[in-house]
Write a protein that holds these residues in place. Structure first.
Motif, PDB file in Angstrom:
ATOM      1  N   MET A   4     -16.181 -13.091  -3.166  1.00 19.51           N
ATOM      2  CA  MET A   4     -15.055 -12.246  -2.816  1.00 19.51           C
ATOM      3  C   MET A   4     -15.568 -10.849  -2.513  1.00 19.51           C
ATOM      4  N   THR A   5     -15.133 -10.280  -1.414  1.00 21.70           N
ATOM      5  CA  THR A   5     -15.629  -8.948  -1.091  1.00 21.70           C
ATOM      6  C   THR A   5     -14.646  -7.876  -1.549  1.00 21.70           C
ATOM      7  N   TYR A   6     -13.437  -8.306  -1.988  1.00 19.14           N
ATOM      8  CA  TYR A   6     -12.446  -7.335  -2.436  1.00 19.14           C
ATOM      9  C   TYR A   6     -12.029  -7.653  -3.859  1.00 19.14           C
ATOM     10  N   THR A   7     -11.960  -6.625  -4.687  1.00 20.76           N
ATOM     11  CA  THR A   7     -11.490  -6.824  -6.042  1.00 20.76           C
ATOM     12  C   THR A   7     -10.185  -6.050  -6.201  1.00 20.76           C
ATOM     13  N   ALA A   8      -9.105  -6.789  -6.436  1.00 17.64           N
ATOM     14  CA  ALA A   8      -7.808  -6.144  -6.611  1.00 17.64           C
ATOM     15  C   ALA A   8      -7.810  -5.359  -7.912  1.00 17.64           C
ATOM     16  N   LYS A   9      -7.362  -4.110  -7.857  1.00 18.85           N
ATOM     17  CA  LYS A   9      -7.301  -3.271  -9.050  1.00 18.85           C
ATOM     18  C   LYS A   9      -5.860  -3.128  -9.524  1.00 18.85           C
ATOM     19  N   VAL A  20       4.275  -3.637   0.010  1.00 16.54           N
ATOM     20  CA  VAL A  20       3.460  -3.951  -1.152  1.00 16.54           C
ATOM     21  C   VAL A  20       2.185  -3.131  -0.998  1.00 16.54           C
ATOM     22  N   VAL A  21       1.837  -2.404  -2.057  1.00 17.75           N
ATOM     23  CA  VAL A  21       0.670  -1.531  -1.994  1.00 17.75           C
ATOM     24  C   VAL A  21      -0.403  -2.088  -2.916  1.00 17.75           C
ATOM     25  N   LEU A  22      -1.582  -2.263  -2.366  1.00 17.42           N
ATOM     26  CA  LEU A  22      -2.685  -2.809  -3.150  1.00 17.42           C
ATOM     27  C   LEU A  22      -3.800  -1.779  -3.246  1.00 17.42           C
ATOM     28  N   ILE A  23      -4.229  -1.494  -4.475  1.00 16.02           N
ATOM     29  CA  ILE A  23      -5.416  -0.663  -4.677  1.00 16.02           C
ATOM     30  C   ILE A  23      -6.549  -1.651  -4.946  1.00 16.02           C
ATOM     31  N   TYR A  24      -7.567  -1.622  -4.144  1.00 15.32           N
ATOM     32  CA  TYR A  24      -8.645  -2.596  -4.331  1.00 15.32           C
ATOM     33  C   TYR A  24      -9.993  -1.937  -4.133  1.00 15.32           C
ATOM     34  N   LYS A  25     -11.020  -2.632  -4.622  1.00  7.68           N
ATOM     35  CA  LYS A  25     -12.374  -2.136  -4.446  1.00  7.68           C
ATOM     36  C   LYS A  25     -13.035  -2.984  -3.371  1.00  7.68           C
ATOM     37  N   ASP A  26     -13.643  -2.328  -2.439  1.00 10.31           N
ATOM     38  CA  ASP A  26     -14.408  -3.030  -1.415  1.00 10.31           C
ATOM     39  C   ASP A  26     -15.825  -3.153  -1.947  1.00 10.31           C
ATOM     40  N   ASP A  27     -16.186  -4.365  -2.380  1.00  7.45           N
ATOM     41  CA  ASP A  27     -17.465  -4.547  -3.067  1.00  7.45           C
ATOM     42  C   ASP A  27     -18.666  -4.289  -2.172  1.00  7.45           C
ATOM     43  N   SER A  28     -18.490  -4.500  -0.881  1.00  5.49           N
ATOM     44  CA  SER A  28     -19.634  -4.353   0.008  1.00  5.49           C
ATOM     45  C   SER A  28     -20.056  -2.888   0.111  1.00  5.49           C
ATOM     46  N   GLU A  29     -19.088  -1.968  -0.054  1.00  7.62           N
ATOM     47  CA  GLU A  29     -19.481  -0.556   0.045  1.00  7.62           C
ATOM     48  C   GLU A  29     -19.081   0.242  -1.183  1.00  7.62           C
ATOM     49  N   ASP A  30     -18.658  -0.472  -2.221  1.00  5.76           N
ATOM     50  CA  ASP A  30     -18.360   0.171  -3.491  1.00  5.76           C
ATOM     51  C   ASP A  30     -17.358   1.323  -3.368  1.00  5.76           C
TER      52      ASP A  30
END
Length: 166
Positions: A4-9, A20-30
């Motif tokens: 998974m390249t995105y981690t939902a926060k 719907v608003v999603l705050i997520y981390k893009d793992d590929s670029e931190d």
């Protein structure tokens, strides 16, 4: 399966321009980013479960919503639906709690397929939420417990009323 390249926060709902608003981390670029997914064709008569499934399976958002459960999305739509129907946030939350709680007295044999499927998904979700997984930091395989002898048992106090969550 690809990593998974995105981690939902965090996932929330915006009432002003329904989205719907999603705050997520893009793992590929931190980096932590925000994704806004507009909610269209949704009224206070809409089906929250259906809306949640459509959003989760939407090809444009699927990868981002991987870590967000259907129940959470249902909850967000339920809050929006309540807002559209003039409920306060507290009212909507309370109603969602009631709707999403399994009543142990309920005769599930009398439910139609849709309601039954909903109960099942609630149970699955509760099970998943409470289950220890192998990669949990506090996961222990094959726990052995020593039980105290009788003299210690008196002090358990099962009959004491308490509101602690178990």
């Amino acid at each position: 399966r690809a990593a998974m390249t995105y981690t939902a926060k965090k996932c929330g709902i915006c009432f002003q321009t329904p989205s719907v608003v999603l705050i997520y981390k893009d793992d590929s670029e931190d980096k932590t980013r925000q994704r806004i997914m507009p909610v269209r064709n949704f009224s206070r008569f809409s089906d929250c479960s259906l809306a949640a499934e459509q959003l989760k399976n939407n090809p444009r958002h699927k990868a981002y919503l991987e870590g967000v459960s259907l129940r959470q999305l249902r909850k967000l739509y339920r809050l929006l639906k309540g807002h559209l129907g003039g409920e306060s946030l507290a009212e909507s939350l309370e109603k969602f709690q009631q709707e999403e709680t399994i009543d142990p007295e309920e005769d599930m044999n009398k439910l139609d397929d849709k309601e039954l499927a909903k109960r099942k998904s609630i149970m699955d979700e509760l099970f998943e939420k409470n289950r220890k997984k192998k990669d949990d930091p506090d996961f222990i395989y094959d726990i052995e417990v020593e039980f105290p002898q009788d003299e210690l048992l008196e002090s358990c106090g099962w009959d004491v009323e308490s509101d602690e969550e178990i």
